[in-house]
Scaffold this active site. Structure first.
Site, PDB file in Angstrom:
ATOM      1  N   HIS A  27      -8.507  -0.960  -8.925  1.00 33.78           N
ATOM      2  CA  HIS A  27      -8.332   0.094  -7.733  1.00 33.78           C
ATOM      3  C   HIS A  27      -7.219   1.031  -8.400  1.00 33.78           C
ATOM      4  CE1 HIS A  27      -8.191   1.975  -3.898  1.00 33.78           C
ATOM      5  NE2 HIS A  27      -6.824   2.050  -4.002  1.00 33.78           N
ATOM      6  N   ASP A  33       0.779  -1.319  -0.063  1.00 30.52           N
ATOM      7  CA  ASP A  33      -0.013  -0.090   0.137  1.00 30.52           C
ATOM      8  C   ASP A  33       0.820   1.167  -0.041  1.00 30.52           C
ATOM      9  OD1 ASP A  33      -2.264   1.757   0.159  1.00 30.52           O
ATOM     10  OD2 ASP A  33      -2.916   0.881   1.875  1.00 30.52           O
TER      11      ASP A  33
END
Length: 337
Positions: free
Chosen positions: A224, A151
Site C-alpha cells: 500500500h 493510519d
C-alpha cells in the site's frame, strides 16, 4: 459577490486527529437548489451554535459540493478540476464511482457534538436533500484502523499541510478551496486476521507495532505504501491530507475504513487510486484490496467560507440543465483511462 477569492477564508480542512467524525453524503432534490444555497450559507453559524458550549471539543464541519450539483447552484465559472470521479477498474478490483451532491465532514473530540450538528444540518435541509450514506467514525487506540495499522502517518505537517490541500494561483477564482475524495471501504477482517503479522506488514509496507516504513529495497511493489506514494520524474513528492476513520456495526459484522483525502488538485488523489486498482511497476493491484473493498467513491470541491456565505447568483434553469455530466480534465498526473 466580488468573485475575488485569493484572500477568502478557507474552510477548516487541516485539523489534529479527532476522536469522532460523521461523514454525510446527500443528494439534492430537483427544484430545491435555492433552499440548499441558503442552508450552506448558514452552516458556519449552525456549527458555532452547537460547538460554542464545548469549545475544547474542536467541532468542525467541511462542506463539499459535487460536480453535478455545482452548476445547479452557481452561475459563472466552476472549479477548474471539478468533475465526477471516474471508476477505476483494474484486472482484479474496481473502485466504483457513486452518487453524491453534498458532503458534510463533521469532526470533534466528542461524538455527541458530531451527532447534534449532523442532526441540526439535516433538519435545516429537510426534504430538500436526502442522506444516501451516513458513516460514524471513531478513533481506534493510537490512530489505528481496524486492520491494526496506524493510519495517516505520512500526512504533511505545518505549512506543508496547508499547501497540500489549498488551491492557489493556478485557479485564482477558487483560491483557498480544496478537493476531496471520499470512499467507504469494507474489510474482510477474518481473512486479514488469518494472515501472519509479517504478511500483513508486507501488504502495508510498514511494521505493525512500531509503524516504521520499510526501506525501498525491502518494500514490495504491491504494498500500500509503495503504490500510494506519488513522486514525479524530477523527484517531487505530491502530498495529500488523510483524515480516515474506522467504523463498524458489530451485529452486521461490517467493519471498515472511511477514506477521506484532501488535496489542492484531484490529480494526485486519482493517481493514487489508479496505482492501487490498476497496478504499477509490475504489480497488478494494491495487496490490501484483497481484504478491503471500495463500495463508494465521490469527488467534491470544498469552496471557501466566503463563497458559501456570499455565493454567485443561482443559474437559470436553462443554464443549470445545460451541463449534466460535469467536466473532465486530464491533468499531468492522471493517466489516460
Amino acid at each position: 459577490m466580488s468573485g475575488a477569492m485569493s484572500s477568502a477564508e478557507p474552510q477548516v480542512v487541516v485539523t489534529e486527529p479527532t476522536a469522532a467524525a460523521i461523514f454525510l453524503v446527500l443528494t439534492v432534490a430537483s427544484g430545491a437548489e435555492g433552499e440548499v444555497r441558503e442552508v450552506l450559507a448558514d452552516v458556519g453559524a449552525i456549527r458555532r451554535s452547537v460547538g460554542f458550549r464545548v469549545p475544547d471539543a474542536q467541532l468542525t464541519c467541511v462542506v463539499g459540493i459535487g460536480s453535478l450539483l455545482w452548476d445547479r447552484l452557481f452561475s459563472g465559472p466552476r472549479p477548474a478540476e471539478l468533475h465526477p470521479l471516474p471508476e477505476f477498474r483494474g484486472p482484479v478490483h474496481t473502485a466504483p464511482s457513486t452518487a453524491g451532491d453534498l458532503l458534510f465532514h463533521i469532526r470533534a473530540q466528542r461524538a455527541d457534538l458530531c451527532f447534534e450538528l449532523a442532526q441540526r444540518l439535516t433538519e435545516r435541509l429537510g426534504a430538500t436533500a436526502s442522506v444516501i450514506d451516513e458513516v460514524h467514525g471513531f478513533k481506534s487506540f493510537d490512530e489505528r484502523d481496524l486492520l491494526g495499522f496506524v493510519d495517516g502517518t505520512e500526512n504533511p505537517e505545518g505549512d506543508g499541510a496547508y499547501e497540500a490541500v489549498t488551491v492557489a494561483a493556478e485557479d485564482p477564482s477558487f483560491a483557498g478551496g480544496s478537493y476531496v475524495v471520499a470512499q467507504k471501504y469494507l474489510h474482510d477482517l477474518a481473512g486479514w486476521d488469518a494472515l501472519a503479522v509479517e504478511t500483513q506488514e508486507q501488504a502495508i509496507g510498514r511494521t505493525k507495532l512500531s509503524n516504521i516504513e520499510f526501506p525501498d529495497e525491502v518494500k514490495r511493489d504491491d504494498s500500500h505504501v509503495a503504490l500510494t506514494t506519488i513522486v514525479d520524474e524530477d523527484g517531487t513528492e505530491h502530498d495529500i491530507m488523510r483524515f480516515n476513520m474506522p467504523f463498524g456495526t458489530v451485529g452486521a459484522r461490517e467493519f471498515g475504513t472511511y477514506f477521506i483525502g484532501y488535496a489542492s488538485s484531484p490529480d494526485v488523489l486519482e493517481q493514487m487510486l489508479t496505482n492501487m486498482f490498476c497496478g504499477k511497476d509490475g504489480s497488478s493491484h494494491d495487496r490490501i484490496l484483497d481484504f478491503s473493498t471500495a463500495v463508494t467513491g465521490i469527488l467534491f470541491f470544498v469552496p471557501t467560507v466566503d463563497f458559501l456565505e456570499d455565493p454567485p447568483p443561482q443559474p437559470s434553469s436553462a443554464t443549470a440543465s445545460a451541463d449534466t455530466t460535469g467536466s473532465l480534465r486530464i491533468g499531468s498526473l492522471r493517466p489516460a483511462r
